[in-house]
Design a protein around this motif. Structure first.
Motif, PDB file in Angstrom:
ATOM      1  N   SER A 144       9.616 113.153-112.457  1.00  0.00           N
ATOM      2  CA  SER A 144      11.374 112.591-111.583  1.00  0.00           C
ATOM      3  C   SER A 144      12.397 113.778-111.741  1.00  0.00           C
ATOM      4  O   SER A 144      12.514 114.432-112.491  1.00  0.00           O
TER       5      SER A 144
ATOM      6  N   TYR B 211      16.667 113.937-111.253  1.00  0.00           N
ATOM      7  CA  TYR B 211      17.802 113.035-110.601  1.00  0.00           C
ATOM      8  C   TYR B 211      19.077 114.553-109.761  1.00  0.00           C
ATOM      9  O   TYR B 211      18.508 115.718-109.991  1.00  0.00           O
ATOM     10  N   LYS B 212      19.101 113.856-108.330  1.00  0.00           N
ATOM     11  CA  LYS B 212      20.018 114.405-107.240  1.00  0.00           C
ATOM     12  C   LYS B 212      21.596 114.238-107.566  1.00  0.00           C
ATOM     13  O   LYS B 212      21.842 112.846-107.437  1.00  0.00           O
TER      14      LYS B 212
ATOM     15  N   SER C  93      19.661 119.907-107.652  1.00  0.00           N
ATOM     16  CA  SER C  93      18.781 118.137-108.808  1.00  0.00           C
ATOM     17  C   SER C  93      17.963 119.408-109.782  1.00  0.00           C
ATOM     18  O   SER C  93      18.072 120.601-109.935  1.00  0.00           O
TER      19      SER C  93
ATOM     20  N   GLY D  63      15.096 118.837-112.993  1.00  0.00           N
ATOM     21  CA  GLY D  63      13.934 117.008-113.404  1.00  0.00           C
ATOM     22  C   GLY D  63      12.343 117.273-114.225  1.00  0.00           C
ATOM     23  O   GLY D  63      12.540 119.544-114.448  1.00  0.00           O
TER      24      GLY D  63
ATOM     25  N   VAL E  36      24.445 110.204-105.439  1.00  0.00           N
ATOM     26  CA  VAL E  36      23.726 110.534-106.920  1.00  0.00           C
ATOM     27  C   VAL E  36      22.077 109.293-107.287  1.00  0.00           C
ATOM     28  O   VAL E  36      22.505 108.843-106.267  1.00  0.00           O
ATOM     29  N   SER E  37      21.369 109.919-106.684  1.00  0.00           N
ATOM     30  CA  SER E  37      19.988 109.600-107.187  1.00  0.00           C
ATOM     31  C   SER E  37      18.753 109.477-108.382  1.00  0.00           C
ATOM     32  O   SER E  37      18.612 110.499-109.195  1.00  0.00           O
ATOM     33  N   LYS E  38      18.175 109.341-108.530  1.00  0.00           N
ATOM     34  CA  LYS E  38      16.973 109.566-109.852  1.00  0.00           C
ATOM     35  C   LYS E  38      15.664 109.215-108.569  1.00  0.00           C
ATOM     36  O   LYS E  38      15.765 107.969-108.171  1.00  0.00           O
TER      37      LYS E  38
ATOM     38  N   GLN F  82      13.062 106.193-104.593  1.00  0.00           N
ATOM     39  CA  GLN F  82      14.648 106.536-105.350  1.00  0.00           C
ATOM     40  C   GLN F  82      15.438 105.728-105.398  1.00  0.00           C
ATOM     41  O   GLN F  82      15.134 104.229-104.579  1.00  0.00           O
TER      42      GLN F  82
ATOM     43  N   GLY G 216      19.437 104.822-106.341  1.00  0.00           N
ATOM     44  CA  GLY G 216      20.402 105.220-106.679  1.00  0.00           C
ATOM     45  C   GLY G 216      21.189 105.293-104.818  1.00  0.00           C
ATOM     46  O   GLY G 216      20.929 104.452-104.034  1.00  0.00           O
TER      47      GLY G 216
END
Length: 146
Positions: A36, A38-39, A47, A49, A75-77, A129, A131
């Protein structure tokens, strides 16, 4: 039919070279990968993870890091899973992978990525994804064993 010795030597060398090429391709293996990331981005993004890489029945912990630049914000995961092909040992998965792409997510989205590193390992990933993320950028990702 008798071939001249020079032509015969050339034919033997060509057959031997082809055989070596097929043998090395036959010994290449593949493994499975899950991680995973995070970005966060506002034109320039970063990013990070972690996850696991499974190769020949053994699971190895991995770390992910990356940067991107272009039209990107949000922002996303993302949860990735996939296959790493064309590897001979566990260290072949490590290195820097590059990609150009685009996509987005508002709430939930999907991604498909194919990237190659400098060792010839091919990473084929699908991702889910979560976010708010919009991007049309160049990005790089580094995978390292922990």
């Amino acid at each position: 039919m008798n071939l001249p010795s020079g032509l015969r030597s050339l034919a033997v060398a060509a057959i031997a070279t082809a055989g070596i090429g097929f043998a090395s391709a036959a010994h290449a293996d593949s493994g499975t990968i899950r991680f995973s990331v995070y970005k966060a981005a506002f034109f320039v993004g970063g990013s990070g993870g972690e996850g696991t890489f499974t190769f020949r029945g053994k699971t190895y912990p991995i770390s992910i890091g990356g940067v991107s630049g272009g039209l990107a914000f949000g922002v996303s995961k993302t949860y990735y899973r996939g296959t790493v092909r064309h590897i001979r040992n566990v260290r072949d998965v490590t290195g820097v992978y590059g990609a150009a792409g685009g996509g987005g997510a508002l709430g939930k989205g999907a991604q498909v990525i194919v990237m190659t590193n400098d060792r010839g390992a091919q990473l084929e990933l699908t991702g889910k994804q979560v976010g708010l993320q919009v991007n049309a950028d160049l990005s790089g990702m580094a995978i390292s064993l922990r």
